[in-house]
Structure formats: structure tokens, C-alpha cells
Design a protein around this motif. Sequence first.
Motif, PDB file in Angstrom:
ATOM      1  N   CYS A 115      52.663  60.041 -17.700  1.00  0.00           N
ATOM      2  CA  CYS A 115      51.610  60.819 -18.382  1.00  0.00           C
ATOM      3  C   CYS A 115      50.239  60.201 -18.151  1.00  0.00           C
ATOM      4  CB  CYS A 115      51.847  60.852 -19.888  1.00  0.00           C
ATOM      5  SG  CYS A 115      53.164  61.884 -20.429  1.00  0.00           S
ATOM      6  N   ILE A 116      50.166  58.890 -18.295  1.00  0.00           N
ATOM      7  CA  ILE A 116      48.899  58.178 -18.129  1.00  0.00           C
ATOM      8  C   ILE A 116      48.386  58.358 -16.700  1.00  0.00           C
ATOM      9  CG2 ILE A 116      47.808  55.906 -18.123  1.00  0.00           C
ATOM     10  CD1 ILE A 116      49.930  55.102 -20.276  1.00  0.00           C
ATOM     11  N   ILE A 117      49.263  58.149 -15.738  1.00  0.00           N
ATOM     12  CA  ILE A 117      48.870  58.253 -14.328  1.00  0.00           C
ATOM     13  C   ILE A 117      48.515  59.694 -13.975  1.00  0.00           C
ATOM     14  CG2 ILE A 117      49.700  58.002 -11.954  1.00  0.00           C
ATOM     15  CD1 ILE A 117      51.325  55.555 -12.998  1.00  0.00           C
ATOM     16  N   ASP A 118      49.283  60.658 -14.468  1.00  0.00           N
ATOM     17  CA  ASP A 118      49.005  62.068 -14.193  1.00  0.00           C
ATOM     18  C   ASP A 118      47.644  62.478 -14.749  1.00  0.00           C
ATOM     19  OD1 ASP A 118      49.673  64.689 -13.202  1.00  0.00           O
ATOM     20  OD2 ASP A 118      50.167  65.269 -15.254  1.00  0.00           O
ATOM     21  N   ALA A 119      47.342  62.064 -15.985  1.00  0.00           N
ATOM     22  CA  ALA A 119      46.044  62.393 -16.583  1.00  0.00           C
ATOM     23  C   ALA A 119      44.903  61.777 -15.780  1.00  0.00           C
ATOM     24  CB  ALA A 119      45.991  61.916 -18.032  1.00  0.00           C
ATOM     25  N   ALA A 120      45.094  60.539 -15.331  1.00  0.00           N
ATOM     26  CA  ALA A 120      44.044  59.876 -14.541  1.00  0.00           C
ATOM     27  C   ALA A 120      43.835  60.557 -13.192  1.00  0.00           C
ATOM     28  CB  ALA A 120      44.402  58.411 -14.340  1.00  0.00           C
ATOM     29  N   CYS A 121      44.926  60.949 -12.533  1.00  0.00           N
ATOM     30  CA  CYS A 121      44.823  61.642 -11.244  1.00  0.00           C
ATOM     31  C   CYS A 121      44.113  62.984 -11.405  1.00  0.00           C
ATOM     32  CB  CYS A 121      46.199  61.856 -10.630  1.00  0.00           C
ATOM     33  SG  CYS A 121      47.004  60.364 -10.037  1.00  0.00           S
ATOM     34  N   ARG A 122      44.465  63.712 -12.456  1.00  0.00           N
ATOM     35  CA  ARG A 122      43.820  65.005 -12.697  1.00  0.00           C
ATOM     36  C   ARG A 122      42.332  64.826 -13.009  1.00  0.00           C
ATOM     37  NH1 ARG A 122      47.763  69.278 -15.031  1.00  0.00           N
ATOM     38  NH2 ARG A 122      49.786  68.407 -14.550  1.00  0.00           N
ATOM     39  N   ALA A 123      42.011  63.818 -13.814  1.00  0.00           N
ATOM     40  CA  ALA A 123      40.613  63.573 -14.168  1.00  0.00           C
ATOM     41  C   ALA A 123      39.790  63.192 -12.938  1.00  0.00           C
ATOM     42  CB  ALA A 123      40.513  62.483 -15.228  1.00  0.00           C
ATOM     43  N   ALA A 124      40.398  62.398 -12.058  1.00  0.00           N
ATOM     44  CA  ALA A 124      39.704  61.970 -10.840  1.00  0.00           C
ATOM     45  C   ALA A 124      39.765  63.023  -9.735  1.00  0.00           C
ATOM     46  CB  ALA A 124      40.316  60.665 -10.330  1.00  0.00           C
ATOM     47  N   ARG A 125      40.590  64.063  -9.947  1.00  0.00           N
ATOM     48  CA  ARG A 125      40.816  65.111  -8.944  1.00  0.00           C
ATOM     49  C   ARG A 125      41.280  64.522  -7.610  1.00  0.00           C
ATOM     50  NH1 ARG A 125      38.962  69.945 -10.977  1.00  0.00           N
ATOM     51  NH2 ARG A 125      37.372  69.829 -12.570  1.00  0.00           N
ATOM     52  N   LYS A 126      42.241  63.589  -7.733  1.00  0.00           N
ATOM     53  CA  LYS A 126      42.796  62.928  -6.554  1.00  0.00           C
ATOM     54  C   LYS A 126      44.318  62.954  -6.644  1.00  0.00           C
ATOM     55  CE  LYS A 126      39.129  59.534  -5.888  1.00  0.00           C
ATOM     56  NZ  LYS A 126      38.851  58.085  -5.804  1.00  0.00           N
ATOM     57  N   PRO A 127      44.999  63.092  -5.508  1.00  0.00           N
ATOM     58  CA  PRO A 127      46.463  63.001  -5.530  1.00  0.00           C
ATOM     59  C   PRO A 127      46.891  61.554  -5.784  1.00  0.00           C
ATOM     60  CG  PRO A 127      45.673  63.284  -3.286  1.00  0.00           C
ATOM     61  CD  PRO A 127      44.479  63.401  -4.181  1.00  0.00           C
ATOM     62  N   LEU A 128      48.114  61.386  -6.260  1.00  0.00           N
ATOM     63  CA  LEU A 128      48.618  60.057  -6.591  1.00  0.00           C
ATOM     64  C   LEU A 128      48.555  59.101  -5.406  1.00  0.00           C
ATOM     65  CD1 LEU A 128      49.950  58.093  -8.550  1.00  0.00           C
ATOM     66  CD2 LEU A 128      52.162  59.071  -7.907  1.00  0.00           C
ATOM     67  N   GLY A 129      48.913  59.582  -4.226  1.00  0.00           N
ATOM     68  CA  GLY A 129      48.872  58.725  -3.034  1.00  0.00           C
ATOM     69  C   GLY A 129      47.495  58.143  -2.788  1.00  0.00           C
ATOM     70  N   GLU A 130      46.470  58.930  -3.028  1.00  0.00           N
ATOM     71  CA  GLU A 130      45.097  58.445  -2.847  1.00  0.00           C
ATOM     72  C   GLU A 130      44.739  57.428  -3.935  1.00  0.00           C
ATOM     73  OE1 GLU A 130      40.694  60.424  -2.721  1.00  0.00           O
ATOM     74  OE2 GLU A 130      42.358  61.588  -1.888  1.00  0.00           O
ATOM     75  N   MET A 131      45.207  57.685  -5.165  1.00  0.00           N
ATOM     76  CA  MET A 131      44.953  56.732  -6.252  1.00  0.00           C
ATOM     77  C   MET A 131      45.657  55.399  -5.985  1.00  0.00           C
ATOM     78  SD  MET A 131      43.054  58.076  -8.742  1.00  0.00           S
ATOM     79  CE  MET A 131      43.482  57.512 -10.373  1.00  0.00           C
TER      80      MET A 131
END
Length: 159
Positions: A115-131
Motif C-alpha cells: 500500500c505504501i509503495i503503491d501510493a508513493a508510485c501513484r503520487a510520483a506518477r512513476k512505475p515501480l520499476g522506475e522507483m
Amino acid sequence: MTTAVDSIVLNVCQIECILFRLPVRRVFSCRLGRFEVQRHIVLRLHCREGVGLGEIPCLEFPSYTYETTEVAWEFLTKVYLPRVLELQPLSIKSKAAVDSNIYGYQLCKAATESCIIDAACRAARKPLGEMLERPQRAFVVANHFEGFADSEEDIISHI
């Protein structure tokens, strides 16, 4: 190596624990009974930065883990999520400090971290791989719950 995921800090407002029932495609029978419907738990984290989701992949009955749907629900709602909500701002590191004081419940802990990682990825508008600062892949290998699709090819065609 530190990545963008390690530096996630969220101002959490609420974490919803959602229990829902999903019919299986084919009835599943075993020594524990006959299953036509599977209960699932999804977490939805609401924060100023956005919304994040995480799934707890537990079953109705104990199998490879003691974390059944019922056990996970009780642990999340009465013990774990109240402790996590006390952490403001919430980060992966502060959640890890709570985790270190609680033995077991790995599926629940992993779903909360998702949940934490998903919210951060959505907020940054970046896919997980890029994060995670990892190269993008052309395909992803995925597992699936038996009974939720007609065949493995059926699942692969939807990925």
C-alpha cells in the motif's frame, strides 16, 4: 544502494481493511470442505499524497501459512493497523520498526508495505520499476490462484 522507495514518506489519513467475497470459476474440494466462494482482504491506504492498494493473499483455511482470511482480519483490524496509523509521517523504515516488534504475519505486513509503495508510485506518477531504479522488462512472470481462470493461457492473455 538507496532508491526512491527507501525515501517514501506519507501523511496517512486512513487505512481501510476491505473484506469481499469472490466466486471461484470451478468449485474447489479438499479434505477441509467444498469451496465455491473465496473471501479476500484488500487494504486501501488514504494519504495526502494519494491512495495505495495492497492484497493479502491468504486462504479460508490454513495451508502453507497460518494466516487465514479470518486470522488476518483480526490481526489487521485489532493489532497491526492501529499501530501503523500511529506512525506519522509513515515510511518504510518506520513501518519496519513496528514489524520488528511483531513476530510472524508476513502476508499482512507485506500487503501494508505494498500500500505504501503503491501510493508513493501513484503520487510520483512513476512505475515501480522506475522507483526501484531497475531496468524495464518486456514481460513479467506471474502466478495465479487455481480456479480463478480457465487456463494459464487465459491469465497470460490478460497480463
